[in-house]
Write an enzyme that holds these catalytic residues in place. Structure first.
Site, PDB file in Angstrom:
ATOM      1  N   LYS A 218       0.854  -1.193   0.000  1.00 31.60           N
ATOM      2  CA  LYS A 218       0.000   0.000   0.000  1.00 31.60           C
ATOM      3  C   LYS A 218       0.890   1.245   0.000  1.00 31.60           C
ATOM      4  CE  LYS A 218      -3.987  -2.133   0.274  1.00 31.60           C
ATOM      5  NZ  LYS A 218      -5.103  -1.946  -0.645  1.00 31.60           N
ATOM      6  N   ASP A 246      -0.270  -0.117  -4.588  1.00 28.81           N
ATOM      7  CA  ASP A 246      -1.701   0.206  -4.578  1.00 28.81           C
ATOM      8  C   ASP A 246      -1.918   1.514  -3.818  1.00 28.81           C
ATOM      9  OD1 ASP A 246      -4.449   0.283  -4.354  1.00 28.81           O
ATOM     10  OD2 ASP A 246      -4.651  -1.653  -3.343  1.00 28.81           O
ATOM     11  N   GLU A 272      -2.015   0.246  -8.688  1.00 26.69           N
ATOM     12  CA  GLU A 272      -3.448  -0.035  -8.572  1.00 26.69           C
ATOM     13  C   GLU A 272      -4.189   1.200  -8.076  1.00 26.69           C
ATOM     14  OE1 GLU A 272      -6.094  -3.163  -5.914  1.00 26.69           O
ATOM     15  OE2 GLU A 272      -4.123  -3.758  -6.655  1.00 26.69           O
ATOM     16  N   GLU A 301     -11.848  -2.585  -8.384  1.00 23.59           N
ATOM     17  CA  GLU A 301     -12.557  -2.988  -7.163  1.00 23.59           C
ATOM     18  C   GLU A 301     -13.682  -2.021  -6.797  1.00 23.59           C
ATOM     19  OE1 GLU A 301     -10.336  -1.912  -3.140  1.00 23.59           O
ATOM     20  OE2 GLU A 301      -8.867  -2.527  -4.636  1.00 23.59           O
ATOM     21  N   ASP A 324     -14.551  -7.603  -8.860  1.00 23.57           N
ATOM     22  CA  ASP A 324     -14.867  -7.788  -7.442  1.00 23.57           C
ATOM     23  C   ASP A 324     -16.215  -8.510  -7.369  1.00 23.57           C
ATOM     24  OD1 ASP A 324     -14.253  -6.412  -4.476  1.00 23.57           O
ATOM     25  OD2 ASP A 324     -16.358  -6.847  -4.863  1.00 23.57           O
ATOM     26  N   HIS A 351      -9.789  -8.579  -7.394  1.00 26.64           N
ATOM     27  CA  HIS A 351      -9.650  -7.996  -6.062  1.00 26.64           C
ATOM     28  C   HIS A 351     -10.245  -8.977  -5.066  1.00 26.64           C
ATOM     29  CE1 HIS A 351     -11.564  -5.487  -2.758  1.00 26.64           C
ATOM     30  NE2 HIS A 351     -10.275  -5.256  -2.624  1.00 26.64           N
TER      31      HIS A 351
END
Length: 434
Positions: A218, A246, A272, A301, A324, A351
């Site tokens: 992240k 992401d 992402e 997602e 998703d 996701h």
């Protein structure tokens, strides 16, 4: 006939924010939650479904499910699946409720929860795990579950049938391969934004020892911190393992390009959700700018529906499609996206994580490999090691691969004891925290 006589929905929340599980640049304190649906029939069979949320607001999704329930109760399973496209459209195009969508936001999350329960019921009635129900279904029957409205300029019914028919070749070998080896996964469990370096190192070491080779980090809150953490993870996993990053929608378009360019030396496969999930042309600009660096863009997602995915694909705005199982309108709409992605030659990397998302989406990606794409190139499914113990048929990971589920249904059923203790706000877990 199997008649649906009752639909119940409950607000179930897990206090994951206490230990920063799931923390990212935009969602700093998520309490992983579900709107949990149970469909009951006059034959005593039940179907279980859910949609994922991150705490506050779950009660709103519950209200939306209750509003949709009148369209479901009284119908028979046979009636629904004989015209699943019609039933999908009944839920998504109710003459009054579609005004608060259409096919987006809370009402679409609610639609996903209800339809996930219907698919679970159908698979159970056939005695098959959902992936097997899909894989063994006649192509024309499968296509009849999809609403092609608004996407025929990108994919026609005949093209979709053609894709499925062509993929019949070698299908049994792919089924056997999946049963033996499983579907490749990557992990996001090591590097949530709120984790300390010490915890990050420990989790990375454990994951490497368990055979993981693909890791997601992240990013997006602080550039210096991102450089430090990406450097740390790249050192830990070595030059040959795969790294993804992401940002969870943190940046404007120009900022995304600048920021990711600074992180390019750590060789991420993708960035992402670099910007607003609704900004298709923004994603296209970022994709174009990062292509010379060998970095792709992944998103999906929080992509509302098949129409948005259509435009992302038409605009060459993503290099990895992230479906998703609970954001789109259940299996029906995800099938449309899998088929469009195949036509546009873009790999699907779902996701997952949250509560139950791994359990659900594994079925869809197994179907994609066996019956649509027939390829594992640049493909993998996200795995997050949280909250699986609350499910009756939790995911099985072996050697960093998802092993195909064997139990009938869509793997949605939660343990009743878990539902009761985590029901919000009256469950024991929440009473203790008040």
């Amino acid at each position: 006939m199997t008649k649906i006589i009752k639909l119940t929905v409950r607000d179930v929340r897990f206090p994951t924010s206490l230990e920063q599980h799931g923390s990212d640049a935009m969602h700093t304190d998520p309490d992983y939650s579900v709107a949990y649906v149970v469909i009951e029939t006059d034959q005593g069979m039940q179907g279980y479904g859910l949609t994922f949320t991150v705490g506050r607001g779950t009660e709103i999704v519950v209200c939306a499910v209750e509003a949709l329930s009148a369209l479901v109760v009284g119908k028979s399973l046979e009636e629904i699946v004989s015209d699943f496209r019609g039933f999908y459209r009944l839920l998504t195009s109710d003459g009054q409720m579609r005004w608060i969508g259409p096919e987006k936001g809370v009402i679409q999350l609610a639609t996903a929860a209800v339809l996930n329960a219907v698919w679970d019921l159908w698979a159970r009635s056939e005695g098959k795990p959902l992936w097997k129900l899909l894989v063994e279904m006649d192509p024309r029957k499968l296509i009849s579950c999809i609403d092609f409205r608004y996407i025929t300029d990108a994919l026609t019914e005949e093209e979709a049938i053609d894709i499925l028919v062509k993929a019949q070749t070698g299908k049994q070998q792919r089924v056997d391969q999946m049963l033996k080896e499983g579907y490749p996964a990557y992990t996001t469990s090591c590097a949530w934004l709120g984790y300390s370096d010490q915890l990050l190192k420990q989790l990375c070491t454990d994951a490497l020892n368990d055979g993981w080779t693909k890791f997601k980090v992240k990013v997006g809150a602080d550039l210096k911190d991102d450089i430090r953490r990406c450097s740390l993870i790249r050192q830990m996993i070595g030059p040959h393992n795969t790294l993804m990053i992401d940002a969870n929608q943190r940046w404007d378009v120009g900022e995304a390009i600048t920021w990711v360019t600074r992180l390019a030396e750590y060789k991420p496969l993708w960035i992402e959700e670099p910007t607003s999930p609704d900004d298709i042309l923004g994603h296209a600009a970022i994709s174009k700018a990062l292509a010379p660096l060998g970095i792709g863009v992944a998103t999906g997602e929080q992509c509302h529906n098949r129409v948005m995915f259509k435009q992302f694909l038409q605009a060459s705005a993503l290099q990895f499609v992230q479906i998703d199982s609970c954001r789109l309108g259940s299996v029906n709409e995800n099938l449309a996206v899998l088929l469009m992605a195949h036509k546009f030659k873009v790999p699907v990397c779902p996701h997952a994580g949250g509560v139950g998302l791994c359990e659900l989406v594994q079925h869809l990606i197994l179907f994609d490999y066996i019956s649509v794409s027939a390829s594992l190139d640049n493909r993998m499914c996200e795995f997050v090691d949280h909250l699986h113990q609350h499910f009756r048929s939790p995911v099985v990971i072996q050697n960093a691969h998802y092993m195909p589920p064997k139990d009938p249904g869509y793997s949605c059923e939660m343990l009743e004891s878990s539902v009761q203790t985590h029901q919000y706000p009256q469950g024991q877990v929440w009473k203790k925290l008040q």
